[in-house]
Design an enzyme around this catalytic site. Structure first.
Site, short mmCIF file in Angstrom:
data_model
loop_
_atom_site.label_atom_id
_atom_site.label_comp_id
_atom_site.label_asym_id
_atom_site.label_seq_id
_atom_site.Cartn_x
_atom_site.Cartn_y
_atom_site.Cartn_z
N SER A 332 0.80 -1.23 0.00
CA SER A 332 0.00 0.00 0.00
C SER A 332 0.83 1.27 0.00
CB SER A 332 -0.92 0.00 1.23
OG SER A 332 -1.71 -1.16 1.23
N ASP A 356 -17.42 0.99 -1.57
CA ASP A 356 -16.63 -0.16 -1.19
C ASP A 356 -17.44 -1.07 -0.27
OD1 ASP A 356 -14.90 -2.03 -0.20
OD2 ASP A 356 -13.66 -0.59 0.91
N ASP A 371 -11.26 -6.53 -0.06
CA ASP A 371 -10.56 -5.43 0.60
C ASP A 371 -9.94 -6.02 1.86
OD1 ASP A 371 -10.81 -2.13 0.48
OD2 ASP A 371 -10.27 -2.96 2.44
N HIS A 377 -15.32 -0.15 3.24
CA HIS A 377 -15.17 1.20 3.78
C HIS A 377 -16.36 2.10 3.47
CE1 HIS A 377 -10.90 0.62 4.86
NE2 HIS A 377 -10.84 -0.11 3.74
N CYS A 390 -7.77 2.03 1.33
CA CYS A 390 -8.88 1.25 0.78
C CYS A 390 -8.46 0.55 -0.52
CB CYS A 390 -10.06 2.19 0.53
SG CYS A 390 -11.39 1.43 -0.40
#
Lengths: 619, 374
Positions: A332, A356, A371, A377, A390
């Protein structure tokens, strides 16, 4: 007349004149032959004089090269990182030793040579030239030197040699950056011969093997001096004719900050991982740590084969410089850059929101991409997507942008190629693309490949240095420097700044996009690790899967074997407004990035941002 | 004839040198060489006063010997020619069977109180014998007498060559050949011998020469092939001479000699020291003195009144030249290495005594002329 009578008849006058003719003839011959001798001497002494003069000088004049002292290495504040220390070793000329064992026995009590060492010496001797000195014991103490000197007369063919040896006062702290020097081996020799530098190493014993020591060998080594000595036919020195002192190597100052480096090593506390800190304003590397490390001094004196194989076989692989050779999924930590790409390609804008639900599907495809947060999210915009990391937001984004633009864009941030930092131990990592996959696996690129790459997983690997560098470009809003370790070097007494290599900056179609992403990273820092910091910072964490988790499996760090646990990563910089330091941290198999790498990054930035600059030693 | 009449007519004015049986021109040449030699030995020996003193003693002794020999009338030598020659041959045979081996060669005869080298005696005994033998017959000699001469020549030459002592056997053989040549041997035979010699060379090379001798010859053509072994002497000696240049490095300043790169520098290779320290000028000086002595010797020979004296004087003089040629030729790299010293310069007593005995004979021949009855 009887013949006998005629025999005794001498015609004296005729005989005398016959003799005179013959004598004259021989005199002419003598004269001619002496002239032959003379013309030969003329040839030697006049025609070929230069040649013979040279050879006569070659006979009598021995040029003994003297080794230059190696340049010292300092950190940016003038702290000594590599020095030269007086060193004594016991040397032996094999052909002058009558009985090796007897000699060693006699040496006992002065300088102990144990059974192992004896064995090793005998082994070495098999491939050693009889007249070349062989070190039988290194690192003599002053007491040993003194005792031996008194007893020198008992040991013809053995002597103490004094010289300088490299010493790294911080032992393992700097090993991966500084590298180390070691005995010149046949490979080094071949390289030096190829680059036409072999002559300057006539008296030099050690050469930079890795790291800065190797990269800046040319600056550090210096030039040899010469002693011209007159010797007799047995090589005994009659007198010294001329002394040309060696030119010492140049002292170099690195961009490293010793205290930051120490702090990073301390925080890593022996765990497997790496820290790279950089000054984004010029690409100077402030700290580069790879853990675990090892004592570079071991290699200076020639590491034992057991010691070396222990290091080589150590599962935590201390010999590798993780900062430049460790290839990790960036995970990430690259989401800010992916978001930047989305903004730039107008796939999203700062208002775009994505729903999401906890999973994402390629339109028309059954497979669900999860996710990290099972329940999702909810609605996320670009800030939210970066702050909460996310995944769904980026799946969708990458799906729309496509791998080609992605690979091209990330390439500009240095992924998939070497940063050309000034040490040789560096790998390029992988920035996957269609071409790359075809070449590497002879397979077509699938949409699914792009999805993994979009969150910094899959085929994408990078080094901690690349992460720091790309973060620096982001923080710099497009300015790019080659990361480097050399700050200045000393030429005589003048300090000369090493040239800074700045590349063409990255120009965005909309420069505002830089601010959006940097702002998102600032929010990330504000909302987590740096909430209470007295300075502004920006950051992004990452948690890289080391092994794949099945679609519906749950990853549980506590139940997974350590070497299969996730790598924890973080990139950060500070201060937000005018960044002075960029950081990349990778902790192998440490688990969740924010929880594990985060505190380390905070502590390091605190160390750098909160210190009183006036307290640092002056350069 | 004129000379004789001349000296007869000045019988009363016979000077002191003649009465002492000394030929001043010859002596001065010899003394110049010896003095020069002393300087060179001092340098070549690493400034050893002791060695210089020893050489000085030898010089003194050899001058005494020369002086003594000069008093002996050539006619006496003539009478002793055959007995000395036969004694020499016997001694050489003695060496062959009972001699001591030194440095791989059997040359010495242990007389109990001293080591004696009969081949050295032969250097003089042999030309005396040859001159006596040939001068018995009318000159130029007939072929059969030449054949007899050849036999007289071959016996000692082969015995000495077998020791092995190539240098001495060359000198001995040369002294005999000179007698034959000077006696007026016909050019046809001279030519024949030269051709025979050329044919003999391969035989010598393949069957008679020792391996070490062949190596020496090969080394001459390519000393660099084995620069630290067989070629070392020659290479170092050429470097010494060549690096001397025109003016030389100066007395005591020859690096090749002073730093001991040059082997045998005070004995057989002393010429290299001269070349190095005194340059081409020094070499030329030396060669000039030598040429002068040879010229004087040949004049003495030409003026002698008997064939015996003429042939003997001529042979002694030309043998002296062979020393010079072989030695300088070998040191400067145009002849193979053969153990022949540089006459009157090299350190060492034996050859000096022999040479000075020879010069004594020359002086005797020069100064005893007027007493010879026609």
């Amino acid at each position: 007349m009887p013949p006998k009578k005629r025999i005794t008849m001498h015609d004296h006058a005729a005989e005398a004149s016959l003799f005179k003719r013959r004598a004259f003839f021989t005199f002419i011959c003598v004269f001619i032959l002496l002239s032959v001798l003379f013309s030969n001497l003329y040839q030697l002494q006049v025609v070929s004089y230069k040649d013979y003069e040279t050879r006569s000088n070659d006979n009598r004049i021995r040029v003994v090269p003297t080794a230059p002292s190696r340049g010292l290495i300092f950190d940016r504040h003038g702290q000594l990182l590599a020095e030269n220390q007086p060193y004594h070793s016991l040397e032996m000329i094999p052909e002058r030793i009558k009985n090796l064992d007897e000699t060693f026995d006699e040496l006992n009590g002065i300088i102990e040579i144990d059974a192992d060492e004896r064995e090793q010496i005998k082994e070495t001797l098999k491939f050693h030239r009889r007249f070349k000195p062989l070190t039988i014991k290194g690192k003599l103490t002053e007491e040993q030197v003194a005792t031996f000197s008194v007893n020198q007369h008992r040991f013809p063919g053995i002597y103490v040699e004094a010289g300088l040896k490299r010493y790294y006062p911080y032992a393992e702290l700097m090993t991966h950056v500084l590298g180390y020097v070691g005995k010149i081996n046949t490979r080094d020799k071949a390289q030096l011969e190829q680059s036409n530098n072999w002559k300057t190493y006539a008296a030099t014993k050690d050469i930079g093997k890795q790291g800065v020591e190797k990269f800046y060998e040319g600056l550090l080594h210096g030039l040899p001096g010469h002693l011209e000595e007159e010797v007799n036919n047995r090589g005994r020195v009659i007198r010294t004719l001329k002394v040309t002192p060696p030119t010492p190597g140049k002292d170099i100052y690195l961009t490293l900050d010793l205290k930051l480096q120490q702090k990073a090593m301390e925080l890593l506390a022996g765990r497997r991982g790496s820290v790279v800190a950089m000054d984004p304003r010029d690409g100077g590397i402030l700290a580069m740590v790879s853990s675990p490390s090892y004592d570079a001094n071991l290699f200076v004196h020639g590491i034992s084969s057991k010691g070396y194989s222990d290091l080589l076989n150590d599962k935590s692989r201390p010999l590798i410089n993780r900062a430049t050779q460790g290839q990790y999924s960036p995970a990430s930590t690259i989401k800010p850059l992916v978001a930047l790409l989305g903004l730039e390609e107008r796939v999203i804008n700062d208002k775009t929101r994505v729903w999401d639900p906890g999973f994402w599907q390629i339109p028309g495809v059954e497979r669900k991409w999860r996710d990290w947060k099972r329940w999702g999210h909810g609605w996320v915009d670009v800030y939210h997507a970066i702050v909460d990391s996310c995944d769904i937001f980026f799946y969708d984004l990458v799906y729309k942008v496509g791998i080609d633009k992605m690979a091209n864009f990330m390439g500009q941030f240095g992924f998939g190629e070497r940063t050309n930092v000034d040490i040789y131990e560096e790998v390029a990592g992988i920035m996957p693309s269609r071409d790359w996959k075809r070449l590497r696996y002879n397979q077509a690129w699938y949409i699914g490949d792009s999805i993994s790459v979009g969150i910094g997983q899959g085929y994408w690997t990078s080094t901690p240095l690349q992460l720091a560098n790309s973060t620096a470009i982001l923080a710099n809003k497009g300015r790019r420097f080659t990361p480097h370790l050399l700050k200045t070097f000393k030429d005589d007494t003048v300090k000369i700044d090493a040239p800074i290599d700045e590349h063409q900056p990255i120009i965005l179609k909309n420069p505002k996009n830089w601010d959006i992403i940097n702002e998102a990273m600032r929010q990330t820092a504000d909302k987590s690790r740096f909430t209470d910091a007295t300075y502004t910072a920006a950051m992004k964490t990452g948690t890289a899967q080391v092994f794949s988790v099945g679609q519906d499996e749950k990853y549980n760090a506590d139940t997974v074997a350590e070497h299969l646990r996730d790598n924890a990563l973080i990139v950060a910089y500070a201060p937000y407004e005018n960044p002075r330091i960029v950081l990349a941290v990778v902790l192998e198999n440490a688990g969740w990035g924010g929880a594990n790498a985060g505190p380390l990054a905070r502590a390091l930035l605190d160390e750098y941002m909160l210190r009183d600059e006036w307290m640092l030693p002056n350069e | 004839m004129n000379n004789q009449m001349h000296s007869n007519s000045h019988h009363q004015k016979k000077n002191i040198w003649q009465r002492l049986h000394i030929d001043l021109p010859l002596l001065s040449g010899i003394l110049i060489l010896m003095a020069f030699g002393l300087f060179v030995i001092y340098s070549a020996s690493g400034e050893s006063v002791a060695m210089m003193e020893r050489q000085l003693t030898r010089i003194g002794l050899s001058l005494v010997i020369m002086f003594s020999v000069a008093q002996i009338n050539p006619e006496v030598l003539k009478r002793w020619a055959l007995p000395i020659y036969i004694a020499g041959i016997i001694l050489l045979l003695g060496v062959h069977f009972f001699g001591t081996i030194n440095k791989g060669a059997q040359r010495w005869l242990n007389l109990g109180f001293m080591e004696f080298q009969p081949s050295e005696l032969m250097k003089l005994a042999f030309p005396i014998m040859m001159a006596w033998y040939i001068s018995k017959f009318p000159l130029p000699p007939k072929k059969r007498y030449l054949a007899g001469g050849a036999v007289i020549l071959l016996i000692p030459t082969l015995l000495i060559a077998k020791q092995p002592d190539l240098g001495t056997s060359i000198l001995v053989a040369a002294s005999g050949v000179f007698v034959l040549f000077l006696s007026g041997m016909s050019w046809l035979i001279v030519g024949g011998i030269v051709i025979a010699g050329l044919i003999f060379l391969p035989i010598l090379w393949f069957f008679l020469m020792h391996d070490y001798q062949r190596t020496r010859v090969l080394t001459l053509f390519d000393p660099e092939k084995d620069p630290l072994g067989a070629g070392y002497h020659i290479i170092q000696s050429k470097i010494a001479i060549g690096s001397g240049g025109v003016w030389g490095k100066g007395w005591l300043d020859g690096t090749q000699s002073q730093l001991e790169f040059l082997p045998e520098r005070h004995t057989d290779f002393i010429f290299a020291v001269i070349g190095e320290e005194f340059g081409l000028i020094g070499s030329l000086f030396l060669l000039t003195i030598y040429l002068y002595i040879i010229g004087r010797g040949l004049i003495i020979a030409s003026r002698a009144q008997t064939s015996f004296a003429r042939l003997l004087a001529g042979s002694i003089t030309l043998t002296f030249f062979v020393y010079i040629f072989v030695n300088i030729g070998m040191v400067s790299g145009i002849l193979p290495v053969v153990g022949v010293p540089l006459p009157l310069i090299s350190y060492g007593g034996t050859s000096m005594m022999t040479l000075m005995t020879g010069f004594g004979i020359l002086m005797s021949i020069q100064t005893h002329r007027r007493f010879i009855d026609r």
